[in-house]
Design an enzyme around this catalytic site. Structure first.
Site, PDB file in Angstrom:
ATOM      1  N   ALA A  73       9.620   2.133  -1.339  1.00 29.87           N
ATOM      2  CA  ALA A  73       8.974   3.188  -0.551  1.00 29.87           C
ATOM      3  C   ALA A  73       7.504   3.328  -0.949  1.00 29.87           C
ATOM      4  CB  ALA A  73       9.685   4.513  -0.771  1.00 29.87           C
ATOM      5  N   GLY A  74       7.066   2.552  -1.925  1.00 29.48           N
ATOM      6  CA  GLY A  74       5.708   2.702  -2.449  1.00 29.48           C
ATOM      7  C   GLY A  74       4.664   1.953  -1.632  1.00 29.48           C
ATOM      8  N   PHE A  75       3.439   2.019  -2.129  1.00 27.75           N
ATOM      9  CA  PHE A  75       2.287   1.425  -1.440  1.00 27.75           C
ATOM     10  C   PHE A  75       2.502  -0.067  -1.179  1.00 27.75           C
ATOM     11  CE2 PHE A  75      -1.997  -0.477  -2.793  1.00 27.75           C
ATOM     12  CZ  PHE A  75      -2.415  -0.663  -1.486  1.00 27.75           C
ATOM     13  N   ILE A  76       2.801  -0.831  -2.224  1.00 30.81           N
ATOM     14  CA  ILE A  76       2.987  -2.273  -2.045  1.00 30.81           C
ATOM     15  C   ILE A  76       4.415  -2.562  -1.576  1.00 30.81           C
ATOM     16  CG2 ILE A  76       2.930  -4.528  -3.195  1.00 30.81           C
ATOM     17  CD1 ILE A  76       0.812  -3.365  -5.121  1.00 30.81           C
ATOM     18  N   GLY A  77       5.393  -1.875  -2.188  1.00 37.78           N
ATOM     19  CA  GLY A  77       6.795  -2.135  -1.855  1.00 37.78           C
ATOM     20  C   GLY A  77       7.076  -1.957  -0.376  1.00 37.78           C
ATOM     21  N   TYR A 124      -0.578   0.342 -20.175  1.00 37.44           N
ATOM     22  CA  TYR A 124      -0.069  -0.196 -18.906  1.00 37.44           C
ATOM     23  C   TYR A 124      -0.006  -1.720 -18.963  1.00 37.44           C
ATOM     24  CZ  TYR A 124      -0.176  -1.668 -14.031  1.00 37.44           C
ATOM     25  OH  TYR A 124       0.090  -2.293 -12.842  1.00 37.44           O
ATOM     26  N   ARG A 136     -14.372  -7.142  -9.745  1.00 34.38           N
ATOM     27  CA  ARG A 136     -12.939  -7.190  -9.489  1.00 34.38           C
ATOM     28  C   ARG A 136     -12.705  -8.036  -8.237  1.00 34.38           C
ATOM     29  NH1 ARG A 136     -13.281  -4.809 -13.660  1.00 34.38           N
ATOM     30  NH2 ARG A 136     -12.059  -3.027 -14.430  1.00 34.38           N
ATOM     31  N   ALA A 160       7.187   0.693 -10.463  1.00 34.51           N
ATOM     32  CA  ALA A 160       6.433   0.766 -11.723  1.00 34.51           C
ATOM     33  C   ALA A 160       5.520   1.971 -11.700  1.00 34.51           C
ATOM     34  CB  ALA A 160       5.591  -0.485 -11.909  1.00 34.51           C
TER      35      ALA A 160
HETATM   36  C1  UD1 Z   1      -6.231  -2.077 -11.252  1.00 35.45           C
HETATM   37  C2  UD1 Z   1      -4.915  -1.382 -10.966  1.00 35.45           C
HETATM   38  C3  UD1 Z   1      -3.854  -1.909 -11.862  1.00 35.45           C
HETATM   39  C4  UD1 Z   1      -3.799  -3.406 -11.719  1.00 35.45           C
HETATM   40  C5  UD1 Z   1      -5.154  -4.017 -12.008  1.00 35.45           C
HETATM   41  C6  UD1 Z   1      -5.115  -5.515 -11.760  1.00 35.45           C
HETATM   42  C7  UD1 Z   1      -4.936   0.920 -10.124  1.00 35.45           C
HETATM   43  C8  UD1 Z   1      -5.040   2.365 -10.466  1.00 35.45           C
HETATM   44  N1  UD1 Z   1      -5.044   0.053 -11.152  1.00 35.45           N
HETATM   45  O1  UD1 Z   1      -6.741  -1.717 -12.538  1.00 35.45           O
HETATM   46  O2  UD1 Z   1      -2.599  -1.350 -11.511  1.00 35.45           O
HETATM   47  O3  UD1 Z   1      -2.843  -3.928 -12.574  1.00 35.45           O
HETATM   48  O4  UD1 Z   1      -6.103  -3.452 -11.140  1.00 35.45           O
HETATM   49  O5  UD1 Z   1      -6.364  -6.104 -11.941  1.00 35.45           O
HETATM   50  O6  UD1 Z   1      -4.757   0.542  -8.985  1.00 35.45           O
HETATM   51  N2  UD1 Z   1     -14.031   3.155 -11.336  1.00 35.45           N
HETATM   52  C9  UD1 Z   1     -15.152   3.790 -10.803  1.00 35.45           C
HETATM   53  N3  UD1 Z   1     -15.031   5.072 -10.326  1.00 35.45           N
HETATM   54  C10 UD1 Z   1     -13.842   5.737 -10.336  1.00 35.45           C
HETATM   55  C11 UD1 Z   1     -12.695   5.089 -10.858  1.00 35.45           C
HETATM   56  C12 UD1 Z   1     -12.824   3.800 -11.339  1.00 35.45           C
HETATM   57  O7  UD1 Z   1     -16.238   3.216 -10.783  1.00 35.45           O
HETATM   58  O8  UD1 Z   1     -13.791   6.876  -9.866  1.00 35.45           O
HETATM   59  C13 UD1 Z   1     -14.160   1.782 -11.851  1.00 35.45           C
HETATM   60  C14 UD1 Z   1     -13.485   1.572 -13.185  1.00 35.45           C
HETATM   61  O9  UD1 Z   1     -14.337   1.904 -14.242  1.00 35.45           O
HETATM   62  C15 UD1 Z   1     -13.169   0.080 -13.147  1.00 35.45           C
HETATM   63  C16 UD1 Z   1     -12.973  -0.210 -11.656  1.00 35.45           C
HETATM   64  O10 UD1 Z   1     -13.495   0.893 -10.959  1.00 35.45           O
HETATM   65  O11 UD1 Z   1     -14.276  -0.664 -13.620  1.00 35.45           O
HETATM   66  C17 UD1 Z   1     -11.547  -0.436 -11.234  1.00 35.45           C
HETATM   67  O12 UD1 Z   1     -10.746   0.645 -11.634  1.00 35.45           O
HETATM   68  P1  UD1 Z   1      -9.254   0.854 -11.086  1.00 35.45           P
HETATM   69  O13 UD1 Z   1      -9.186   0.884  -9.620  1.00 35.45           O
HETATM   70  O14 UD1 Z   1      -8.644   1.994 -11.828  1.00 35.45           O
HETATM   71  O15 UD1 Z   1      -8.534  -0.512 -11.430  1.00 35.45           O
HETATM   72  P2  UD1 Z   1      -8.334  -1.434 -12.696  1.00 35.45           P
HETATM   73  O16 UD1 Z   1      -8.524  -0.705 -13.971  1.00 35.45           O
HETATM   74  O17 UD1 Z   1      -9.104  -2.673 -12.424  1.00 35.45           O
END
Ligand code: UD1
Length: 349
Positions: free
Chosen positions: A9-13, A178, A246, A76
């Protein structure tokens, strides 16, 4: 094939469920509807077999596994959470939950598993030093980050590094709770595969985005946080200097990878786990994501705050070549199109 989708029921699932159904497979959903991921209960998909239960519930898992041919384990707790006090919940949901599921599969004779893995298992991505070749920088220190030095330097000479693409053979280096739980899930699945002669695949997702992404929880990904800010008429807050890189992969591409892995899991030798990176192959900085969303929404320009989250990696981008070569997967949604569609959902509210 009848597939049990945990976290269905989740985002990816939920997208995996849609893709499996479209490919002609039967689906049964097991989902605890954790409040962190579901502020309101999602509608039960019509004609779908559905159980509300936690994967740690042995009896519920045993019942849900009846007549199942394969399991797609998406359930998860994700993200960095609020603080270290979340650790027992992460370990409980992600690792104890996986162990209970695998034990149930062993008893029920289900031999096929696709696991929602994560790129976080690699820690900092792959870097190259002009003098020392491929190097692995350690965790970034608070004092360096406070001083605005966000790029990890070469651990041998301190010179700047060039980030590159991680492949599946890169050593694991989980840097937060995590990440540790996602790596432990893989080890548990590999142990299960060896013990029962099963076939296991871990799809190591990059930063997944798209429709249905959780909003405004400590577990929301950055794309969702930016979009919510824009919808409130605020500027997206970009951490560090916005240059962290990313790979934003669309949820429908991730769902397609799951269907291929479930159907082609025969490629994996019996008794083994095979890992695949799942990324769009189009890396972007977080600053670029914020700017693209703000443009697409016609909203406030992003502000770069210099804040940081200890435990965040600087750059993590992967090669998904193995997934393409073994299973014929390729991403269909380009960043520019996916972001525009994602932004338009914010404008619709
Ligand atoms: C994300 C996923 C994680 C996954 C991983 C795989 C989420 C919450 N996390 O982690 O489940 O396993 O990718 O690569 O979906 N940032 C901002 N502003 C904000 C929040 C975050 O600039 O308000 C920055 C953070 O500092 C970070 C980047 O955005 O550099 C990504 O953050 P986030 O979306 O939380 O993902 P990850 O930590 O990469």
């Amino acid at each position: 094939m009848l597939v049990l989708v945990t976290g269905g029921a989740g985002f990816i699932g939920s997208q995996v469920v849609t893709a499996l159904t479209a490919a002609g497979h039967g689906v049964r959903i097991l989902d605890a509807l954790l409040p962190a991921a579901h502020r309101t209960a999602p509608p039960v998909p019509e004609g779908m077999e559905w159980r509300q239960a936690d994967v740690r519930d042995r009896a519920a898992v045993e019942e849900a596994l009846r007549d199942v041919d394969a399991v797609c384990h998406q359930a998860a707790m994700v993200g960095l959470g609020k603080d270290f006090a979340d650790a027992p919940d992460y370990v409980g949901c992600n690792d104890l939950g996986t162990a209970v599921l695998l034990a149930g599969m062993a008893r029920a004779g289900v031999r096929r598993l696709v696991l929602a893995g994560s790129m976080v298992v690699y820690g900092e991505g792959r870097y190259e030093c002009a003098r020392h070749g491929i190097v692995r920088p350690g965790p970034r220190r608070g004092a360096e980050l406070d001083a605005g030095r966000f790029e990890p330097p070469c651990p041998r000479c301190g010179e700047p590094l060039a980030p590159g693409l991680v492949d599946e053979d890169a050593p694991a280096d989980p840097r937060n709770v995590y990440a540790a739980t996602k790596l432990a899930q893989e080890h548990l699945a590999a142990a299960w595969a060896r013990a029962v002669g099963g076939h296991a695949v871990s799809l190591r997702y990059h930063n997944v985005y798209g429709p249905g992404m959780p909003r405004d929880t400590p577990y929301s990904g950055v794309a969702s946080l930016f979009r919510s800010a824009l919808a409130r008429g605020e500027a997206p807050r970009v951490f560090e200097d916005g240059g962290q890189r990313r790979d934003f992969v669309h949820v429908t591409d991730v769902a397609a990878a799951n269907v291929l892995a479930l159907s082609g899991a025969g490629e994996v030798s019996e008794g083994c786990l095979r890992a695949y990176n799942v990324g769009s192959g189009e890396p972007h900085t977080v600053g670029e994501l914020a700017a693209a969303l703000a443009r697409a929404c016609g909203g406030h320009a992003p502000v770069t705050t210099g804040e940081y989250r200890l435990g965040d990696v600087r750059h993590i981008t992967a090669s998904s070549r193995r997934l393409r070569d073994d299973l014929g997967w390729k991403p269909e949604v380009r960043f520019v199109d996916g972001v525009a569609e994602f932004a338009s959902a914010a404008l619709r509210g």
